[in-house]
Design a protein around this motif. Structure first.
Motif, short mmCIF file in Angstrom:
data_model
loop_
_atom_site.label_atom_id
_atom_site.label_comp_id
_atom_site.label_asym_id
_atom_site.label_seq_id
_atom_site.Cartn_x
_atom_site.Cartn_y
_atom_site.Cartn_z
N ALA A 103 0.85 -1.19 0.00
CA ALA A 103 0.00 0.00 0.00
C ALA A 103 0.88 1.24 0.00
CB ALA A 103 -0.93 0.01 1.21
N ILE A 104 0.29 2.37 -0.32
CA ILE A 104 0.99 3.65 -0.38
C ILE A 104 0.37 4.58 0.64
CG2 ILE A 104 1.62 5.60 -1.84
CD1 ILE A 104 1.25 3.65 -4.25
N GLN A 105 1.19 5.21 1.41
CA GLN A 105 0.70 6.14 2.42
C GLN A 105 -0.24 7.17 1.79
OE1 GLN A 105 3.67 7.96 5.08
NE2 GLN A 105 2.67 9.95 4.74
N GLY A 106 -1.42 7.32 2.40
CA GLY A 106 -2.36 8.34 1.95
C GLY A 106 -3.21 7.99 0.76
N ILE A 107 -3.03 6.77 0.20
CA ILE A 107 -3.79 6.33 -0.96
C ILE A 107 -4.70 5.17 -0.54
CG2 ILE A 107 -3.70 5.42 -3.32
CD1 ILE A 107 -2.50 8.18 -3.11
N ALA A 108 -6.02 5.34 -0.69
CA ALA A 108 -6.98 4.30 -0.30
C ALA A 108 -6.82 3.08 -1.18
CB ALA A 108 -8.40 4.84 -0.39
N ARG A 109 -6.92 1.91 -0.56
CA ARG A 109 -6.79 0.65 -1.28
C ARG A 109 -7.75 -0.37 -0.67
NH1 ARG A 109 -1.22 -0.96 -3.83
NH2 ARG A 109 -1.96 0.88 -4.90
N THR A 110 -8.33 -1.21 -1.54
CA THR A 110 -9.26 -2.24 -1.07
C THR A 110 -8.51 -3.51 -0.73
OG1 THR A 110 -11.08 -1.34 -2.39
CG2 THR A 110 -11.28 -3.62 -1.68
N PHE A 111 -8.73 -4.01 0.49
CA PHE A 111 -8.13 -5.26 0.96
C PHE A 111 -9.22 -6.32 1.07
CE2 PHE A 111 -5.04 -2.15 2.02
CZ PHE A 111 -3.82 -2.79 2.11
N ALA A 112 -8.91 -7.53 0.62
CA ALA A 112 -9.88 -8.63 0.61
C ALA A 112 -9.35 -9.79 1.45
CB ALA A 112 -10.16 -9.09 -0.81
N TYR A 113 -10.26 -10.49 2.14
CA TYR A 113 -9.88 -11.57 3.05
C TYR A 113 -10.72 -12.81 2.78
CZ TYR A 113 -7.95 -7.46 5.23
OH TYR A 113 -7.27 -6.29 5.44
N GLU A 114 -10.08 -13.97 2.89
CA GLU A 114 -10.77 -15.24 2.73
C GLU A 114 -10.38 -16.16 3.89
OE1 GLU A 114 -9.71 -16.85 -1.04
OE2 GLU A 114 -10.77 -15.31 -2.19
N GLY A 115 -11.27 -17.10 4.18
CA GLY A 115 -10.95 -18.06 5.22
C GLY A 115 -12.21 -18.72 5.76
N LEU A 116 -12.02 -19.54 6.79
CA LEU A 116 -13.14 -20.22 7.45
C LEU A 116 -13.69 -19.33 8.56
CD1 LEU A 116 -11.57 -23.78 7.66
CD2 LEU A 116 -13.39 -23.02 6.12
N GLY A 117 -14.97 -19.01 8.45
CA GLY A 117 -15.60 -18.15 9.45
C GLY A 117 -15.47 -16.67 9.19
N VAL A 118 -14.80 -16.29 8.11
CA VAL A 118 -14.67 -14.86 7.76
C VAL A 118 -16.05 -14.34 7.38
CG1 VAL A 118 -13.74 -13.26 6.05
CG2 VAL A 118 -12.27 -15.03 7.05
N LYS A 119 -16.44 -13.21 7.97
CA LYS A 119 -17.78 -12.70 7.70
C LYS A 119 -17.86 -11.20 7.95
CE LYS A 119 -19.82 -13.49 12.26
NZ LYS A 119 -18.54 -13.58 12.92
N MET A 120 -18.92 -10.60 7.46
CA MET A 120 -19.18 -9.18 7.66
C MET A 120 -19.22 -8.85 9.16
SD MET A 120 -22.36 -6.86 6.23
CE MET A 120 -23.60 -7.70 7.21
N GLY A 121 -18.58 -7.75 9.52
CA GLY A 121 -18.56 -7.32 10.90
C GLY A 121 -17.31 -7.73 11.66
N ASP A 122 -16.55 -8.70 11.15
CA ASP A 122 -15.24 -8.99 11.74
C ASP A 122 -14.38 -7.74 11.67
OD1 ASP A 122 -16.07 -11.58 12.13
OD2 ASP A 122 -14.87 -12.44 10.52
N ARG A 123 -13.42 -7.64 12.56
CA ARG A 123 -12.61 -6.43 12.62
C ARG A 123 -11.18 -6.69 12.13
NH1 ARG A 123 -14.41 -1.97 15.29
NH2 ARG A 123 -16.43 -2.15 16.32
N ILE A 124 -10.64 -5.65 11.50
CA ILE A 124 -9.30 -5.70 10.92
C ILE A 124 -8.44 -4.61 11.56
CG2 ILE A 124 -7.95 -5.43 8.79
CD1 ILE A 124 -9.75 -7.82 8.69
N ARG A 125 -7.21 -4.96 11.86
CA ARG A 125 -6.20 -3.93 12.15
C ARG A 125 -4.85 -4.46 11.67
NH1 ARG A 125 -5.58 -3.58 18.73
NH2 ARG A 125 -7.58 -2.54 18.45
#
Length: 298
Positions: A103-125
């Motif tokens: 990623a580039i500082q200050g430039i928005a980018r879409t990150f995608a995640y896959e896995g078992l139990g991954v769902k809407m509302g999970d939190r990322i940091r």
């Protein structure tokens, strides 16, 4: 159980459970199985520590691999055979992929995640240390919720020479760090000529100058261009008011991912703003604060 009748666990993350009921002893054992047979597809087996007949502990329970199937608890009282407890079920969650890794500082980018139990509302940091230290910020926010398509839009506030490692939070579970899913965040921080740092550098015409670009996660093979100061971006190239180079210049001499070099010779007076492309990135990023100004006559 303090986990509730339906619960989640994480791969290779030990947990201690408190079990409430009747007739417990230190001879009891517990299993987690896939299916309805306590003697098949055993995912975990552990001893039980009974402090009294109505409360027991299961210490450091660990599941080595995730499964798409729900697991059910089986309990062995003393010398009895295992009994299936169908009310108590567990799923084991795991992130199996996360992209991109840059990623580039200050430039928005879409990150995608896959896995078992991954769902809407999970939190990322993301964090350079553990999940509580060196935490990245995105417009001042450290935690972002996963959307329905399992993506988030992140705009990192700061680049780092240390990789930002994914921290993912399922349901009530604590954040788990996935070092394999790390993100390098890059930026340009300035220019240097003859040992002196510049934001704007004034040069004469018809002379070759070797200039250093300073930054974070800059590499030999990156590309640089300078566009006339009236440009608003790096993509709208005008033949009547061309950029400094006919094609972007490939930079050289990567030093600890903090500096690279290029050579420039101005033929026409004017002021130019920096455009920079990191690695295989196709689109150049405009850095309007860093300029080359050419003055004089040939």
């Amino acid at each position: 159980s303090n986990k509730g009748q339906y619960s989640t666990m994480l791969v290779n993350e030990p947990e201690t459970w408190v079990i409430q009921g009747f007739g417990f002893s230190d001879k009891d054992k517990m299993r987690l199985v896939v299916g309805m047979d306590c003697h098949e597809n055993v995912m975990a087996e552990t001893d039980v520590y009974a402090t009294n007949p109505v409360e027991a502990y299961v210490k450091d329970l660990t599941i080595a691999q995730a499964s798409a199937s729900m697991m059910t608890l089986c309990w062995k009282f003393d010398e009895e055979d295992y009994t299936l407890m169908p009310k108590f079920t567990v799923t084991v969650n795991e992130v199996t992929s996360a992209a991109p890794a840059f990623a580039i500082q200050g430039i928005a980018r879409t990150f995608a995640y896959e896995g078992l139990g991954v769902k809407m509302g999970d939190r990322i940091r993301y964090a350079t240390g553990d999940c509580e230290h060196g935490v990245a910020l995105y417009d001042g926010i450290s935690d972002v919720k996963l959307s329905s398509d399992h993506t988030v839009s992140l705009k990192f506030d700061a680049a780092s020479l240390l990789p930002y490692k994914l921290c993912y939070k399922f349901d009530e579970e604590p954040y788990k760090q996935y070092e394999a899913f790390a993100v390098d965040v890059a930026t340009v921080t300035g220019m240097r000529y003859d040992g002196i740092d510049y934001a704007s550098l004034t040069l004469g015409l018809g002379v070759d100058y070797e200039i250093t670009v300073t930054g974070i996660n800059v590499h030999a093979g990156d590309r640089i261009q300078f566009v006339p100061s009236r440009y608003q971006d790096c993509q709208s190239i005008s033949a009547t008011n061309p950029p400094l180079f006919e094609t972007p210049v490939v930079v050289e001499g990567d030093v600890d991912k903090e500096s690279v070099k290029f050579t420039v010779k101005g033929e026409i007076s004017g002021s130019y703003k920096m455009c920079y492309a990191f690695g295989s990135e196709l689109e150049m990023v405009l850095y309007p604060d860093y300029t080359l100004v050419f003055q004089g006559v040939l």
